[in-house]
Each structure stands twice: as C-alpha cells, then as structure tokens.
Design an enzyme around this catalytic site. Structure first.
Site, PDB file in Angstrom:
ATOM      1  N   LYS A   3       0.675  -1.131   0.028  1.00  0.00           N
ATOM      2  CA  LYS A   3      -0.083  -0.003   0.087  1.00  0.00           C
ATOM      3  C   LYS A   3       0.765   1.337  -0.046  1.00  0.00           C
ATOM      4  O   LYS A   3       0.448   2.466   0.230  1.00  0.00           O
ATOM      5  CB  LYS A   3      -0.875   0.017   1.189  1.00  0.00           C
ATOM      6  CG  LYS A   3      -1.848  -1.228   1.298  1.00  0.00           C
ATOM      7  CD  LYS A   3      -2.631  -1.325   2.742  1.00  0.00           C
ATOM      8  CE  LYS A   3      -3.274  -2.544   2.639  1.00  0.00           C
ATOM      9  NZ  LYS A   3      -3.953  -2.625   4.245  1.00  0.00           N
TER      10      LYS A   3
ATOM     11  N   ARG B   4     -11.695  -6.521  13.767  1.00  0.00           N
ATOM     12  CA  ARG B   4     -12.104  -5.879  12.447  1.00  0.00           C
ATOM     13  C   ARG B   4     -13.569  -6.600  11.741  1.00  0.00           C
ATOM     14  O   ARG B   4     -13.428  -7.853  11.772  1.00  0.00           O
ATOM     15  CB  ARG B   4     -10.835  -5.794  11.369  1.00  0.00           C
ATOM     16  CG  ARG B   4     -11.089  -5.108  10.326  1.00  0.00           C
ATOM     17  CD  ARG B   4     -10.092  -4.204   9.875  1.00  0.00           C
ATOM     18  NE  ARG B   4     -10.412  -3.055   9.635  1.00  0.00           N
ATOM     19  CZ  ARG B   4     -10.205  -1.746  10.377  1.00  0.00           C
ATOM     20  NH1 ARG B   4      -9.056  -1.929  11.466  1.00  0.00           N
ATOM     21  NH2 ARG B   4     -10.473  -0.467  10.010  1.00  0.00           N
TER      22      ARG B   4
END
Length: 265
Positions: A59, A253
């Site tokens: 990323k 999450r």
DNA sequence: TTCCATGTTCCGCA
DNA sequence: TTGCGGAACATGGA
C-alpha cells in the site's frame, strides 16, 4: 479505499500527471503525517526537485526524486488520495500536502482522517526491509509454493494472515474479503490448515481480484456486480448463491462473507 | 446522538 | 520470546 489496487491507480495517476515538473512550493498542513521526518528536511528535499519515477510496494507509493538520491514515500491510510489540478483552482478539501510546480499546476495529497504517512527513503529495497513488508501481493512471481509456505507458518485466521502486511503486502479488509469470497474460503479457517486444493484457489483468487480491481480503476461502482464488494452489508443477497451475506469479526475488524458459499473446513 | 469506517501501531496477555 | 487480539488514533457520514 486505499488498498493495493487504489494505490496502483494513484501511482499511474502520478506518472501521468506529475513526472519531471519542477516543484517550487511545498505546503504541509498536517504535521502528524511526517512521523520521524522533519518539516524542514521534507521541504529542503522537495524544493526545486522533480519526480523521476514511481514504484508501488503493497500500500506504499514510492516516488523517486531526480536529485539527492532520495525517494518520497506516501501511504494513504484509510482515506487518502491524490489530486492533480491547475493552481488557479482552490486546493481540494482536506489537502494535507500541496506540491506546486513551476508551470502553475499542483499535486495535492488529500487525507480526511490523517492516518497516512509521508516519509523519505534512501531506496526502495531498504525501505521495504525497514518497514518489514512482505512480498507484494500483485507480483506475478508470487508463486503457489511461496504462498503455501507463508500461510503454513501462520496459525491465526486466514483473514488475518492474508491482510498481514509483513507476510503479503497490499491486501486490506475489503479486498481480503473479496479474495476469500472468490476462493470460497471462510475467513476464520486457520491459515496453516488449508489443503493444496484450497491454497490453489486462494492463489488464483489473489491474482484475479487484484487484476480486475485495477482494470476497473479500483472504483467500487465499477467492479462486477457478482463481487462481494457490491454487497457488503448483513442480510444482503449473495450474488453467487442467493443466500444471506453475514458479518463476522476477526482481530477486532468487521468483515463480510457468505456462510453458504465459503468452505468452513 | 451513537456507531462505524478502507489504515497501522502499540500494549497486554497467553 | 513470539504471536495474537483489542484499543487507540482523527474525522465525518449514516
């Protein structure tokens, strides 16, 4: 949105708009993005320098500078993006770093939640090592055998292994779910207990999902309707079997999956 | 108003 | 010692 496909699109966008232009003004709004870098060093490094080339790992977007033997490194956190524009316009809202070029245009690094990072690196290899990043998920050279070895060394849920940047770099929550949906594997499967057949499905799904997402410019409205991404809420219809999409939680999450389509063993 | 959100880091515990 | 889960971080939209 910034997972690997989004960052790849940002990289291509920067390539298409901002290479070889001379930077002559640097405006930094959110100092917290700098971490261990000083405002002074960032400014001195960029002033009257130019972008020479780009590279992405996971990323992170790395931008080579023409002078100084240094790379500018950008991470987009949860809400970051880039926008190139003509300077006579107002900078976009939430611009945190504005690089103005001598021809009057400018590149804005935008981040609403300021979770991103702006760094400098000597070179990509040492940066990747320093940040403890694993193999880039989009490399065609990431072989089946390599993926199998990486996952066998990990006892936690497959979902957490797949999104662990030190193992494989670039996959986040949304595309992690998408890959598991495509591979028909439950997120809570233990990553060291997959059969070769399941690993093969996973290996192919990683390649397919990232490739297709990039092809569609990482735009959630443009990916196929058959993707989970278009149905990320509890009770939505599964585009494959018509069953109900369910929410789950792994490592604090929230994610989504289809309990009917995705193997639990 | 409360909850939730695509990111990573850091702390505490097994 | 290592790996894992959960909280924290900043901000705005549903």
């Amino acid at each position: 949105m910034p997972e690997l496909p989004d960052v790849e699109i940002f990289r291509r966008y920067l390539d298409a708009t901002s290479l070889h232009r001379t930077i002559d003004d640097i405006t930094l709004k959110a100092e917290r993005l700098l971490h261990d870098l000083s405002r002074k060093r960032l400014t001195e490094t960029l002033d009257h320098n130019r972008f020479a080339s780009t590279l992405r790992h996971g990323k992170y977007l790395l931008v080579e500078l023409e002078k100084g033997g240094v790379w500018l490194v950008l991470h987009f956190g949860m809400t970051g993006s880039l926008s190139y524009y003509e300077k006579r316009d107002e900078p976009p809202e939430h611009t945190q770093l504005l690089l103005s070029f001598t021809d009057g245009s400018a590149l804005a690094y935008i981040s609403q939640r300021k979770f991103g990072e702006i760094r400098l690196a000597e070179d990509p290899e040492s940066f990747i090592e320093k940040m403890d990043l694993g193999r880039d998920a989009y490399e065609p050279e990431l072989s089946f055998a390599e993926l199998r070895d990486l996952l066998r060394g990990h006892r936690a849920a497959l979902k957490s292994a797949l999104t662990k940047q030190s193992l494989i770099a670039g996959i986040g929550n949304v595309y992690g779910d998408e890959i598991l949906f495509r591979a028909e594997l439950a997120p809570k499967l233990r990553s060291d207990q997959l059969s070769d057949e399941q690993l093969g499905r996973l290996h192919r799904a990683i390649r397919y999902v990232l490739d297709k997402a990039i092809e569609r410019k990482a735009d959630p409205d443009e990916v196929p309707r058959t993707w989970l991404l278009r149905h990320r809420k509890p009770g939505a219809g599964c585009p494959r079997c018509g069953g109900e999409i369910a929410a789950y939680e792994v490592s604090g999450r929230r994610g989504y999956w289809c309990p009917k389509c995705q193997d639990e063993t």
